[in-house]
Scaffold this motif. Sequence first.
Motif, PDB file in Angstrom:
ATOM      1  N   THR A 193     123.910  67.925  44.188  1.00  0.00           N
ATOM      2  CA  THR A 193     123.833  67.670  45.515  1.00  0.00           C
ATOM      3  C   THR A 193     124.585  68.510  46.708  1.00  0.00           C
TER       4      THR A 193
ATOM      5  N   SER B 240     121.092  51.348  37.235  1.00  0.00           N
ATOM      6  CA  SER B 240     120.558  51.364  38.657  1.00  0.00           C
ATOM      7  C   SER B 240     119.766  50.141  38.932  1.00  0.00           C
TER       8      SER B 240
ATOM      9  N   TRP C 294     119.911  48.402  42.328  1.00  0.00           N
ATOM     10  CA  TRP C 294     118.931  47.959  43.491  1.00  0.00           C
ATOM     11  C   TRP C 294     118.557  46.500  43.638  1.00  0.00           C
TER      12      TRP C 294
ATOM     13  N   SER D   7     109.133  57.714  43.385  1.00  0.00           N
ATOM     14  CA  SER D   7     110.034  56.777  43.979  1.00  0.00           C
ATOM     15  C   SER D   7     111.441  57.087  44.272  1.00  0.00           C
ATOM     16  N   ASP D   8     112.151  56.756  45.169  1.00  0.00           N
ATOM     17  CA  ASP D   8     113.576  57.045  45.254  1.00  0.00           C
ATOM     18  C   ASP D   8     114.331  56.041  44.591  1.00  0.00           C
TER      19      ASP D   8
ATOM     20  N   ILE E 229     115.040  54.994  41.354  1.00  0.00           N
ATOM     21  CA  ILE E 229     114.718  55.654  40.138  1.00  0.00           C
ATOM     22  C   ILE E 229     115.599  54.849  39.135  1.00  0.00           C
TER      23      ILE E 229
ATOM     24  N   THR F 248     120.772  56.891  39.158  1.00  0.00           N
ATOM     25  CA  THR F 248     121.024  57.149  40.559  1.00  0.00           C
ATOM     26  C   THR F 248     121.098  58.498  40.934  1.00  0.00           C
ATOM     27  N   HIS F 249     120.668  58.914  42.181  1.00  0.00           N
ATOM     28  CA  HIS F 249     120.849  60.257  42.776  1.00  0.00           C
ATOM     29  C   HIS F 249     121.524  60.169  44.290  1.00  0.00           C
TER      30      HIS F 249
ATOM     31  N   ALA G 140     120.049  59.758  47.828  1.00  0.00           N
ATOM     32  CA  ALA G 140     118.640  59.575  47.739  1.00  0.00           C
ATOM     33  C   ALA G 140     118.293  58.236  48.384  1.00  0.00           C
ATOM     34  N   VAL G 141     119.082  57.404  48.364  1.00  0.00           N
ATOM     35  CA  VAL G 141     119.088  55.907  48.923  1.00  0.00           C
ATOM     36  C   VAL G 141     120.339  55.738  49.720  1.00  0.00           C
TER      37      VAL G 141
ATOM     38  N   THR H 294     125.668  60.640  41.760  1.00  0.00           N
ATOM     39  CA  THR H 294     124.575  60.757  40.868  1.00  0.00           C
ATOM     40  C   THR H 294     124.917  60.387  39.628  1.00  0.00           C
TER      41      THR H 294
END
Lengths: 325, 275
Positions: A109, B76, B80, B102-103, B105, B108-109, B112-113, B119
Motif C-alpha cells: 500500500t 473479513s 463486512w 469486488s472490494d 474480498i 482485507t486490503h 480498499a474500503v 492488509t
Amino acid sequence: MSATERRPSTAEQMGRMTAPGPFAAGLLAVAERRADIVAVTADSAKYTDLLPFVERYPDRFVDVGIAEQNLIGVAAGLAMSGYTPVATTFAVFATRRALDFIAIQCALTHENVKIVAGLPGICSTFGPTHQGIDDLAHMRVIPGMTVIDPCDPFDMEQATIAALDHDGPVYLRQLLGRHEPPVLDPARHPFVLGKARRLRDGTDVGIVASSIMVAPAVAAAEQLAADGVSAAVLQVSTLKPFDDDAVAELAAATGRLVTAENHAVIGGLHSAVAEALVGRGVAARVAAVGMQDEFGVFGTRPYVAEHHGLTTDSVLAACRRLLTG
Amino acid sequence: MTPAQAATRAGTAAELAARAHNIRRNVVRMATGKGEGYVGQGLDAAEILAALFCSELRLGTGRDDDRFILSPGHYSIALWAAMAEAVMLDAGLLDSYGADGSDIIMSTHRGAVAGVELTGGSLAHGLPVAAGMAIGNALAGRPGRIATFVSDGELQEGSQWEAIMFAGHRRLSALLMVLDVNRTQADGPLVIEHEPLVEKLRAFGWWCDDVDGNDVSAILAGLDAARADERPKALVCRTRLANGVPLLMQRDRAHFVRVGDDEWQTVADQLEEGR
C-alpha cells in the motif's frame, strides 16, 4: 544516583558517541525541517549511525529490541499514522527476517517507510550471517520498492536526504564511514534518484559499478588507460527504478560491459543491467564481478574482498577477458 | 458497571445481542451458495464485533477517533457484516463478498474500503502495526485507542510475541487487543497449546482478563474493566466457532468450512431458531 548527578542521555547509555556519519548528517538535515521524521531501530542505533539523531530528538526515537518483524510492523504503523519512519537494522536481518512485513505492510500500500540497511555485501567481517549479499535481490523484486545502494560518504548523505523526501517505501543500503570508501568527487552533483552517473567516458569497454565497487572500477579504468584502453565508468546508485537509458547507451557505444557490485551477481546490479539490455534489444557481452553464487567467508574486508574477487584486479581481469576474448 | 458508565455506553446488552444476531445473518447471507468459506469465524466473532463497532469504539477519520485493526484477514466476512450493521458499509455490497473484482474480498486490503486500516491475510501482522499506531498517537497527543482483533492461532507466530513484549515494555495504553480464542486452526483443533493465556499476557506487562466471547454482557463488562488501566489491554474472548448454527458447530472443527448447496437453508433456519 545522587540528585546532583546528571542522568546520562539515552544516546550516552548506548555507548560511545561518535561524530555523525554521512547517514546521520543527512537524517539530521531533514529532521530539522520535518517533524514527521521518526527513527525506529532493532537494537542497532549504535551500529547504524542513529545516535546523533537520538541525542537531538530522543522523543522521536523507538528501539523495539532484537525483533525485526516488529521493527517493520511498528514502522508501518507509524507511517499509517502520518509519520515518516526510518527503520534501521542490518541488511541481512531486514530482508531475511522481516521480508513479509516489508512486502505487505510497507510496499503493497505504498507506505512511507524508509528501511536503512547496515552492512551491505561484504562490509561485515562477521561471515555469512551478517553479509547482505542477497538483500538487493529480495528488495528489487518487491513491487513499488525503491532500492538505493550508495557508493561513498557523499553519495550516502545525499541519498539519505533523497530517500526521506521521496514519497513511498525505500530500501537504502548504508555505508557507515565518513572517509571510507574515499569520496570520489565531492564537487559532483548531488544524488538524483533513478539516475546513473557517467564518471568517466570511454569507447572500448564500459564498467557499470555500484557501492564499494565504484572506486575499484575507477582505479581499473585508470590502469586500462595507461595500457591504451579506453574504459568508461558508470556509477549506479539507484537499483530501482533502474536507469535503463544510461546502461543501454553505454552498451551501444562499447559493446562490452563489466558489472561490479557488492552483492551476489544474481538479482542485483548484474541482473538489472542484463534486463535493461534485453529489454532495449542492445547486444553486448557482459561480465560479472561480485559474489559468484556463494556465501562469504569470515575475515577483514581486504581478505574477504580478495577471496571473493571484489577487487580492482578482478575488474581489470574481467575487462581484459572481454577485450581479448 | 456503574450506572454512570452504563449511561455513556451506546446500546444495552440486549440491543447489542440483537445486533450480533444481525451480524450473523449478514455472515450467512454472504456465505450462502459459496460452498465453503470462513463462515465459522464470522459467526463466532459476532458478539465481539457488535460490542466494538456498535458500542465501545468511536471509529472515523477524525483526529481523536479510535482505529480498528483486523489482524486475521480471514475474518473479513465478520468485518463486512459488522460494518454493514454499524452503517459503515452499504449493506447492498455484502452480496459481492468474494466475487471477482469486488472490494468486499475474502481478506482485507488497507484502504480498499473506507475504514479498513490493515492488509490482513499474512497472520500476526496486526499487533506490530497497531503498536506503531499507538506510538504515533502518543507522539501526536491523540487520545484514540487502537483496537486490534487477533485470533488465537496467530499467537503461534513469533511476531505476535515481539509486539506483545514491546507493547508491555512501552506501556502502550492505547492498545486494546481483543483475542478471539476459538481453539481452531487450519489443521483442525489447536495444534499448539497456548494456555494459560491470561497469566501469560499479564506476565508480559498487559492488563488481561478473559470472558465468554459469545456473551455481549460479559464482553462489555470486560471492556469497561479494561478501560481505566494504563497498560496495554488484552481481553481474552473465549468463543465457539460457528456459534448459533448447530449444524456447523457439530461439523469437524474446521477453519475453512465446507457447506453443501442443500444445507444453507438449514443454516439459516437454525440461526433463527437459536435466537
